[in-house]
Design a protein around this motif. Structure first.
Motif, short mmCIF file in Angstrom:
data_model
loop_
_atom_site.label_atom_id
_atom_site.label_comp_id
_atom_site.label_asym_id
_atom_site.label_seq_id
_atom_site.Cartn_x
_atom_site.Cartn_y
_atom_site.Cartn_z
N PHE B 45 32.58 73.30 17.83
CA PHE B 45 31.14 73.50 17.73
C PHE B 45 30.63 74.33 18.90
CE2 PHE B 45 26.77 72.57 16.93
CZ PHE B 45 26.18 72.35 18.17
N LEU B 46 29.79 75.32 18.60
CA LEU B 46 29.20 76.14 19.64
C LEU B 46 27.70 75.89 19.78
CD1 LEU B 46 30.98 79.58 18.99
CD2 LEU B 46 31.56 77.83 20.69
N ILE B 47 26.94 76.10 18.68
CA ILE B 47 25.49 76.02 18.76
C ILE B 47 24.94 75.71 17.38
CG2 ILE B 47 25.16 78.49 18.39
CD1 ILE B 47 22.82 78.34 20.46
N TYR B 48 23.75 75.09 17.36
CA TYR B 48 23.13 74.64 16.12
C TYR B 48 21.65 74.96 16.18
CZ TYR B 48 21.13 71.00 13.02
OH TYR B 48 20.42 70.30 12.07
N PHE B 49 21.15 75.63 15.14
CA PHE B 49 19.73 75.93 15.00
C PHE B 49 19.18 75.12 13.83
CE2 PHE B 49 19.41 79.61 17.78
CZ PHE B 49 20.70 80.11 17.80
N GLN B 50 18.01 74.55 14.02
CA GLN B 50 17.34 73.83 12.94
C GLN B 50 15.89 74.27 12.90
OE1 GLN B 50 17.79 72.16 10.35
NE2 GLN B 50 15.72 71.44 9.98
N GLY B 51 15.56 75.07 11.92
CA GLY B 51 14.19 75.55 11.76
C GLY B 51 13.72 76.27 13.01
N ASN B 52 12.52 75.93 13.44
CA ASN B 52 11.94 76.56 14.62
C ASN B 52 12.10 75.71 15.88
OD1 ASN B 52 10.93 78.90 13.30
ND2 ASN B 52 9.33 77.63 12.39
N SER B 53 12.88 74.64 15.78
CA SER B 53 13.09 73.77 16.94
C SER B 53 14.05 74.41 17.93
CB SER B 53 13.66 72.43 16.49
OG SER B 53 12.78 71.78 15.60
N ALA B 54 14.03 73.90 19.16
CA ALA B 54 14.95 74.39 20.19
C ALA B 54 16.39 74.13 19.73
CB ALA B 54 14.69 73.68 21.51
N PRO B 55 17.27 75.12 19.88
CA PRO B 55 18.65 74.95 19.42
C PRO B 55 19.43 73.98 20.28
CG PRO B 55 18.40 77.04 20.57
CD PRO B 55 17.03 76.47 20.45
N ASP B 56 20.46 73.41 19.69
CA ASP B 56 21.42 72.57 20.42
C ASP B 56 22.53 73.48 20.92
OD1 ASP B 56 23.54 70.94 21.22
OD2 ASP B 56 23.23 69.48 19.63
N LYS B 57 22.51 73.78 22.21
CA LYS B 57 23.47 74.73 22.79
C LYS B 57 24.62 74.02 23.48
CE LYS B 57 19.75 78.00 23.95
NZ LYS B 57 19.16 78.82 25.03
N SER B 58 24.77 72.74 23.22
CA SER B 58 25.71 71.94 24.01
C SER B 58 27.16 72.37 23.88
CB SER B 58 25.57 70.46 23.63
OG SER B 58 25.88 70.28 22.25
N GLY B 59 27.51 73.13 22.84
CA GLY B 59 28.90 73.53 22.66
C GLY B 59 29.26 74.89 23.24
N LEU B 60 28.30 75.63 23.74
CA LEU B 60 28.61 76.95 24.30
C LEU B 60 29.52 76.77 25.51
CD1 LEU B 60 25.15 78.74 24.03
CD2 LEU B 60 27.13 78.96 22.52
N PRO B 61 30.68 77.45 25.54
CA PRO B 61 31.69 77.18 26.57
C PRO B 61 31.34 77.71 27.95
CG PRO B 61 32.46 78.88 25.07
CD PRO B 61 31.18 78.37 24.50
N SER B 62 30.50 78.72 28.03
CA SER B 62 30.13 79.25 29.34
C SER B 62 28.84 80.04 29.19
CB SER B 62 31.24 80.16 29.88
OG SER B 62 31.23 81.41 29.21
N ASP B 63 28.29 80.48 30.32
CA ASP B 63 27.04 81.24 30.27
C ASP B 63 27.27 82.66 29.77
OD1 ASP B 63 26.74 81.71 33.89
OD2 ASP B 63 28.26 82.35 32.45
N ARG B 64 28.51 83.03 29.48
CA ARG B 64 28.76 84.33 28.87
C ARG B 64 28.38 84.32 27.39
NH1 ARG B 64 33.38 85.76 28.03
NH2 ARG B 64 34.59 83.84 28.37
N PHE B 65 28.25 83.14 26.84
CA PHE B 65 27.94 82.98 25.42
C PHE B 65 26.45 82.69 25.24
CE2 PHE B 65 32.08 82.52 23.18
CZ PHE B 65 32.92 82.56 24.29
N SER B 66 25.84 83.38 24.27
CA SER B 66 24.45 83.09 23.94
C SER B 66 24.24 83.37 22.46
CB SER B 66 23.49 83.94 24.78
OG SER B 66 23.69 85.31 24.53
#
Lengths: 111, 116
Positions: B45-66
């Protein structure tokens, strides 16, 4: 955090029945899903269990025991085309339902 | 289109370059996920978007990923200063998830990234 455990590989013959087990440890458990992925292909949805018990869809059935943190996928009347990887995945309630996958079980069906 | 569309299907890049991967979800699907799958491995898992809510970025492995998503449409996953360990298939999935009821995830065919 969370963890999901599945066997890495299972082998069976055509026409047989095979069961793929999945045990999980996670907070905020909401439900368990199963996905199939053929080599080089996209994962496709097989089933979803939110409540204890057995859900049957054709040759495939899925079972969940929330008290045991355990589920399984049962494949009956195996066919060669069932050779694929099977992933269990846990829905975590983190405000929204985040889906976290296990490492997958590779099923090899032989003639 | 009828399904989730991802582009490019294949990308070969040199270490240190930036890459951008695109995902067009199924129209009307409010939930969008990005996963990474290394060869012979499970879906990470990397990231999850739901509608207009703030995304769940908890799976991004480093700050190189967005990743970004415009409303309930297209999403882009950007990897900056790519490393060889970033080589993998990046899978996007969308779902008609509404409220608290999980829905089936519909996956695209993935973008295969190779970092030389």
């Amino acid at each position: 955090g969370q963890s999901l455990e599945q066997p890495s590989e299972v082998t069976a013959v055509e026409g047989a029945i095979v069961q793929i087990n999945c045990t999980y440890q996670t907070s905020g458990f909401y439900g368990l899903s199963w996905y199939q992925q053929h080599d080089g292909g996209a994962p496709t949805f097989l089933s979803y269990n939110a409540l204890d018990g057995l859900e049957e869809t054709g040759r495939f059935s899925s079972f969940l025991s929330r008290s045991d943190s355990y589920g399984y996928l049962l494949l009956q009347e195996l066919q060669m085309k069932d050779s694929a990887s099977y992933f269990c995945a846990v829905y975590k309630n983190t405000g929204f339902q985040k889906l976290v996958f296990g490492t997958g079980t590779r099923l090899l069906v032989s003639p | 289109g009828a399904g989730v569309s991802q582009s490019p299907s294949n990308k070969v890049t040199e270490k240190g370059k930036d890459v951008e991967l695109r995902c067009d979800p199924i129209s009307g699907h409010t939930a969008l996920y990005w996963y990474r799958q290394r060869l012979g491995q499970g879906l990470e898992f990397l990231i999850y978007f739901q509608g207009n809510s703030a995304p769940d970025k908890s799976g991004l492995p480093s700050d190189r990923f967005s990743a970004e998503r415009t409303g309930e449409s297209v999403s882009t996953l950007t990897i900056q200063r790519t490393q060889q360990e970033d080589s993998a298939v990046y899978l996007c999935a969308s779902s008609p998830l509404t409220g608290l009821a999980p829905g089936e995830l519909f996956f695209g065919e993935g973008s295969r990234l190779t970092v030389l």
